[in-house]
Scaffold this active site. Structure first.
Site, PDB file in Angstrom:
ATOM      1  N   LYS A  73       0.801  -1.229   0.000  1.00  0.00           N
ATOM      2  CA  LYS A  73       0.000   0.000   0.000  1.00  0.00           C
ATOM      3  C   LYS A  73       0.836   1.282   0.000  1.00  0.00           C
ATOM      4  O   LYS A  73       0.422   2.285  -0.579  1.00  0.00           O
ATOM      5  CB  LYS A  73      -0.950   0.014   1.198  1.00  0.00           C
ATOM      6  CG  LYS A  73      -2.152  -0.889   1.028  1.00  0.00           C
ATOM      7  CD  LYS A  73      -3.053  -0.750   2.240  1.00  0.00           C
ATOM      8  CE  LYS A  73      -4.401  -1.377   1.993  1.00  0.00           C
ATOM      9  NZ  LYS A  73      -5.371  -0.993   3.011  1.00  0.00           N
ATOM     10  N   ASP A 111     -10.004   3.575   2.130  1.00  0.00           N
ATOM     11  CA  ASP A 111     -10.204   2.970   3.457  1.00  0.00           C
ATOM     12  C   ASP A 111     -11.004   3.896   4.373  1.00  0.00           C
ATOM     13  O   ASP A 111     -11.940   3.453   5.047  1.00  0.00           O
ATOM     14  CB  ASP A 111      -8.857   2.644   4.110  1.00  0.00           C
ATOM     15  CG  ASP A 111      -8.254   1.381   3.526  1.00  0.00           C
ATOM     16  OD1 ASP A 111      -9.007   0.576   2.958  1.00  0.00           O
ATOM     17  OD2 ASP A 111      -7.013   1.215   3.627  1.00  0.00           O
TER      18      ASP A 111
END
Ligand code: S3P
Length: 466
Positions: A73, A111
Site C-alpha cells: 500500500k 479505506d
C-alpha cells in the site's frame, strides 16, 4: 444478467502478497454482474521486487483499475502518476484509477471513506464522542483519519509499542490538525478516564483474534468493556472475534469489519466506473461475501444419545455423496474395544480422554468435507467444541427426554443409561448438557415427531442455501 467475457470486457484486479484468500474478486464481480457492467476482477500475487513492473505492465495491458493491499500500500504510491489528497494524507494507496490521458494510474485511498460509510450504515457516530483505538498500523491510521475528520471529542490510542502509536498520533496531528489523541500502552487501559456518564466507541485495529488464532483478544480484562458502548472490530475472519464476543457478553454492541471491507471496495468500484452503488446492490454483495465466509461443507452432528445423529448422518452422507464418519465407531475401531468395555474397564474419565484424542486425530487427518456424527458427551469439553466448530457446520439435534427414552429403551449399548432410573438420568443429563449443545451449534433442529429424511433435507437446505 448472464455475462460473457469478450474483447471489450474490462479487467480490474487486486495486487497483494499473498492474494489467494481475498474476497475482493467475489465482491467486485458480484457488483459488476448486478449493475450490468462488463468487467471481470481477479487477483495477482506480486512480490515486492516485482511491484513496479506489475503496475507498469497492468497499465500497458489496459487493466482498468487496481486495488492494492498488504504489503504494497505504501510502495505503490511511487508508481502512480498522481496521488489524491486523501491518499497523500494517509500515506498509502489502495485504489489505482486509470487516467484518461495520463500515462499511468492515479492513486487513491478508499479505506477512510469506506469506514465512514460503514459507520453510517451501522448507525455509529464518532463525532463528539470519546473513542478508543487499539492498534497503530495501517487500519488504525484510516480509523484515526475518520475520527479526526468527524471531530471525536477525544481519542485514546492504545498499542503494544507506545513509540509507534506516538509517531502515528503525531502524523495524524500533522495531516489533520487534530491534537486530542492520548497515547498509552494497551496494558495501561485501566488508566483511561472518560467523561462522567460517557462510554466510548472502541475500534479494534490489530490482527489479534484473526483466523487461525481465534482464541486471542487484545484485551482480556472484562472490566474494560464497562467503559465501552460499541465495539467495531476491523477483523472479519472470523465474523465474531473473541473480543467481539467479550464485548457482547458485557452488554456492548459489536460489529465486525465486513462492512468496512465492503464499502472500501464499493468506493473503489465507484471511482473506476463513475457510478453510485445503491444500498440494495451493496446489501446483495454483502450477502454473497457473508455466505462465502460461512460456507463450511463438513457437517458435524451433535445432540443427546438417541437424538438420531447416526441415522441422520447416514442420510446426509447419501444425499450429499460425502463420506460418513461416526466418532463412536472410530473410537471402537482405533482402540479395538467397545465403548461399553471402555466405560466398564477404565471408567468415564478415561473414555472422555480417548474421545478427545480421536476427535483430534479425525480433525487432523481426515480429508474434508465429510459428515461426522459425534457422541452425546463430546461438546462437554471446551477443546472439543472448538474443534467441532473448526471442522464445519455444527447441527444440534434436539430431542425431548420422553422421545429419547422411547428410542433407547431396551438398548444396552449406552453405559451412561444403565441406571435404575434411565428416564431420570436422561432428563438430568439432558438439562446439564443443553447449554453445551447450544454453545457449539450453528443451528438447532427439534427432531420430535419428524421423519429423519425430512430433517436431513432441512439440514442440507440450511447448510447449502440456494
Ligand atoms: C455418550 C454418548 C454415546 C457414547 C458414549 C457416551 C454420552 O454416543 O459416546 O456412550 O456421554 O452422551 P451417542 O450419543 O451416539 O449415543
Amino acid at each position: 444478467m448472464a455475462m460473457e467475457i469478450n474483447g471489450k470486457t474490462k479487467v480490474c484486479a487486486l495486487i497483494g502478497h499473498p492474494a489467494e484468500h481475498t474476497l475482493s474478486p467475489l465482491m467486485h464481480n458480484t457488483l459488476a454482474k448486478r449493475l450490468g457492467i462488463d468487467m471481470v476482477y481477479t487477483a495477482f500475487d506480486v512480490e515486492e521486487a516485482d511491484l513496479a513492473d506489475a503496475i507498469r505492465g497492468a497499465y500497458a495491458l489496459g487493466i482498468h483499475g487496481l486495488n492494492i493491499t498488504v504489503p504494497h500500500k505504501q510502495a505503490a504510491m511511487e508508481h502512480c502518476v498522481s496521488v489524491s489528497d486523501a491518499a497523500r494524507r494517509i500515506g498509502a494507496v489502495n485504489t489505482l484509477v486509470r487516467g484518461r490521458k495520463k500515462d499511468g494510474y492515479t492513486g487513491d485511498n478508499t479505506d477512510a471513506p469506506g469506514l465512514k460509510r460503514a459507520l453510517l450504515a451501522e448507525g455509529i457516530t464518532v463525532s463528539g464522542e470519546d473513542v478508543i483505538v487499539i492498534g497503530a498500523g495501517g487500519a488504525a491510521r484510516a480509523v484515526l483519519m475518520v475520527c479526526a475528520a468527524e471531530k471525536a471529542k477525544r481519542i485514546w490510542l492504545l498499542n503494544r509499542t507506545v513509540e509507534r502509536a506516538d509517531r502515528l498520533a503525531a502524523e495524524i496531528a500533522g495531516a489533520t490538525g487534530y491534537n486530542r489523541i492520548e497515547v498509552m500502552s494497551v496494558a495501561d487501559h485501566e488508566r483511561i478516564r472518560l467523561r462522567a456518564g460517557h462510554k466510548a466507541v472502541c475500534f479494534q485495529c490489530t490482527g489479534v483474534g484473526m483466523y487461525p488464532l481465534t482464541e486471542n483478544a487484545p484485551i482480556e480484562d472484562a472490566a474494560f468493556f464497562d467503559k465501552v458502548s460499541v465495539v467495531f472490530d476491523l477483523i472479519y475472519r472470523p465474523q465474531e472475534t473473541r473480543f467481539m464476543r467479550m464485548a457482547r457478553e458485557a452488554g456492548c454492541t459489536a460489529y465486525n469489519g465486513l462492512k468496512m471491507l465492503l464499502y472500501q471496495g464499493i468506493e473503489s468500484f465507484e471511482r473506476w466506473f463513475d457510478v453510485t452503488v445503491d444500498d440494495e446492490t451493496a446489501g446483495e454483495a454483502l450477502e454473497v461475501i457473508e455466505r462465502n465466509l460461512t460456507e463450511k461443507k463438513t457437517i458435524v452432528l451433535t445432540g443427546f444419545m438417541g437424538s438420531g445423529k447416526s441415522t441422520i448422518a447416514r442420510l446426509l452422507s447419501d444425499l450429499l455423496d460425502e463420506r460418513l464418519l461416526d466418532l463412536d465407531s472410530e473410537i471402537e475401531q482405533r482402540v479395538q474395544t467397545t465403548i461399553s468395555d471402555i466405560f466398564a474397564v477404565r471408567g468415564e474419565e478415561a473414555f472422555r480422554a480417548i474421545e478427545s484424542r480421536i476427535l483430534q486425530e479425525v480433525a487432523r487427518t481426515e480429508q474434508p468435507p465429510f459428515i461426522l456424527s459425534t457422541g452425546g458427551g463430546v461438546p462437554l469439553r471446551d477443546a472439543n467444541r472448538k474443534l467441532m466448530r473448526e471442522l464445519g457446520t455444527v447441527v444440534y439435534l434436539k430431542t425431548s427426554p420422553e422421545e429419547v427414552f422411547r428410542r433407547v429403551q431396551g438398548d444396552d449399548s449406552r453405559p451412561l443409561l444403565q441406571t435404575d432410573d434411565p428416564f431420570g438420568t436422561i432428563e438430568s443429563l439432558g438439562r446439564e448438557r443443553e447449554e453445551y449443545y447450544r454453545l457449539v451449534a450453528d443451528f438447532t433442529i427439534v427432531t420430535d415427531g419428524r421423519e429423519p429424511e425430512d430433517i436431513a433435507g432441512e439440514i442440507v437446505s440450511k447448510v447449502f442455501p440456494e
